[in-house]
Design a protein around this motif. Structure first.
Motif, mmCIF file in Angstrom:
data_model
loop_
_atom_site.group_PDB
_atom_site.id
_atom_site.type_symbol
_atom_site.label_atom_id
_atom_site.label_comp_id
_atom_site.label_asym_id
_atom_site.label_seq_id
_atom_site.Cartn_x
_atom_site.Cartn_y
_atom_site.Cartn_z
ATOM 1 N N MET A 48 0.856 -1.194 0.000
ATOM 2 C CA MET A 48 0.000 0.000 0.000
ATOM 3 C C MET A 48 0.885 1.234 0.000
ATOM 4 O O MET A 48 2.103 1.129 0.145
ATOM 5 N N SER A 49 0.271 2.382 -0.112
ATOM 6 C CA SER A 49 0.995 3.641 0.098
ATOM 7 C C SER A 49 0.387 4.328 1.318
ATOM 8 O O SER A 49 -0.804 4.181 1.587
ATOM 9 N N VAL A 99 5.208 7.010 2.167
ATOM 10 C CA VAL A 99 5.969 5.758 2.234
ATOM 11 C C VAL A 99 5.183 4.728 1.433
ATOM 12 O O VAL A 99 3.975 4.580 1.611
ATOM 13 N N THR A 100 5.890 4.034 0.546
ATOM 14 C CA THR A 100 5.253 3.027 -0.283
ATOM 15 C C THR A 100 5.707 1.647 0.152
ATOM 16 O O THR A 100 6.901 1.372 0.209
ATOM 17 N N LEU A 101 4.753 0.802 0.475
ATOM 18 C CA LEU A 101 5.020 -0.599 0.768
ATOM 19 C C LEU A 101 4.782 -1.324 -0.543
ATOM 20 O O LEU A 101 3.654 -1.322 -1.064
ATOM 21 N N ALA A 102 5.857 -1.905 -1.118
ATOM 22 C CA ALA A 102 5.788 -2.473 -2.459
ATOM 23 C C ALA A 102 6.677 -3.710 -2.558
ATOM 24 O O ALA A 102 7.601 -3.876 -1.758
ATOM 25 N N PRO A 103 6.406 -4.574 -3.555
ATOM 26 C CA PRO A 103 7.276 -5.734 -3.750
ATOM 27 C C PRO A 103 8.737 -5.308 -3.874
ATOM 28 O O PRO A 103 9.051 -4.315 -4.522
ATOM 29 N N LEU A 108 4.127 -5.640 4.425
ATOM 30 C CA LEU A 108 3.590 -6.371 5.568
ATOM 31 C C LEU A 108 3.600 -7.849 5.207
ATOM 32 O O LEU A 108 3.063 -8.241 4.170
ATOM 33 N N MET A 109 4.238 -8.656 6.025
ATOM 34 C CA MET A 109 4.337 -10.092 5.774
ATOM 35 C C MET A 109 3.301 -10.810 6.623
ATOM 36 O O MET A 109 3.272 -10.629 7.844
ATOM 37 N N LEU A 110 2.438 -11.584 5.983
ATOM 38 C CA LEU A 110 1.441 -12.387 6.682
ATOM 39 C C LEU A 110 2.008 -13.791 6.833
ATOM 40 O O LEU A 110 2.411 -14.417 5.846
ATOM 41 N N LEU A 111 2.053 -14.273 8.065
ATOM 42 C CA LEU A 111 2.652 -15.567 8.375
ATOM 43 C C LEU A 111 1.609 -16.523 8.936
ATOM 44 O O LEU A 111 0.669 -16.092 9.604
ATOM 45 N N GLY A 144 -1.760 -12.620 -10.160
ATOM 46 C CA GLY A 144 -0.373 -12.482 -10.590
ATOM 47 C C GLY A 144 0.586 -12.305 -9.444
ATOM 48 O O GLY A 144 0.382 -11.463 -8.573
ATOM 49 N N MET A 145 1.599 -13.113 -9.439
ATOM 50 C CA MET A 145 2.631 -13.019 -8.407
ATOM 51 C C MET A 145 3.606 -11.908 -8.791
ATOM 52 O O MET A 145 3.881 -11.685 -9.964
ATOM 53 N N ALA A 146 4.137 -11.235 -7.794
ATOM 54 C CA ALA A 146 5.171 -10.226 -8.027
ATOM 55 C C ALA A 146 6.446 -10.940 -8.442
ATOM 56 O O ALA A 146 6.706 -12.058 -8.023
#
Length: 153
Positions: A48-49, A99-103, A108-111, A144-146
């Protein structure tokens, strides 16, 4: 009459775009999304941004019923090897910045994901900010996977 109809149509067409942007105080959260993952994968990532029109803030944590844990992560180049590491102390959101959260970068990592969401599905994600507090956003799962590495690397 024609102008009124065009204005109404323009308003209706803009609703989907607006529905995927969120606010928390001075923070604007844009287009939270995840990529569809293989059914058996125990992890997923959210991007996200976050734009900040106020004073400095910090993203401290996230949680979702989609996973047992959500961690703030970043990709780092460790002597030519890309590694993922948890971000200690949260993600800084500078005053007046985005701030950009991007591949390939912050994300954010979901575990411990018990069941992967399919393309087109949505799930809730609660974000905890130091100053802006908590806000729940809806994450859209896109097909689609990054790519594993940026092109040319």
């Amino acid at each position: 009459m024609k102008k009124l109809a065009l204005a109404a149509l323009a308003g209706l067409l803009s609703l989907p775009a607006l529905a995927h942007d969120y606010s928390a105080g001075a923070l604007k959260i844009g287009h939270p999304y995840s990529r569809a993952m293989p059914a058996g994968s125990p992890t997923a990532a959210v991007f996200m941004s976050i734009s900040n029109s106020g004073g400095a803030d910090r993203l401290l944590a996230a949680s979702t019923p989609q996973a047992a844990r959500a961690e703030l992560h970043q990709h780092l180049n460790d002597n030519g090897v890309m590694r993922m590491r948890e971000v200690a102390g949260g993600i800084a959101l500078p005053a007046g910045g985005t701030v950009t959260l991007a591949p390939g970068g912050l994300h954010l990592m979901l575990l411990e994901v018990p069941k992967q969401a399919a393309s087109g599905e949505r799930f809730p994600l609660q974000l905890q900010f130091e100053k802006a507090g908590k806000v729940t956003v809806e994450v859209k799962v896109e097909s689609g996977m990054a790519p594993a590495h940026p092109a040319g690397h």
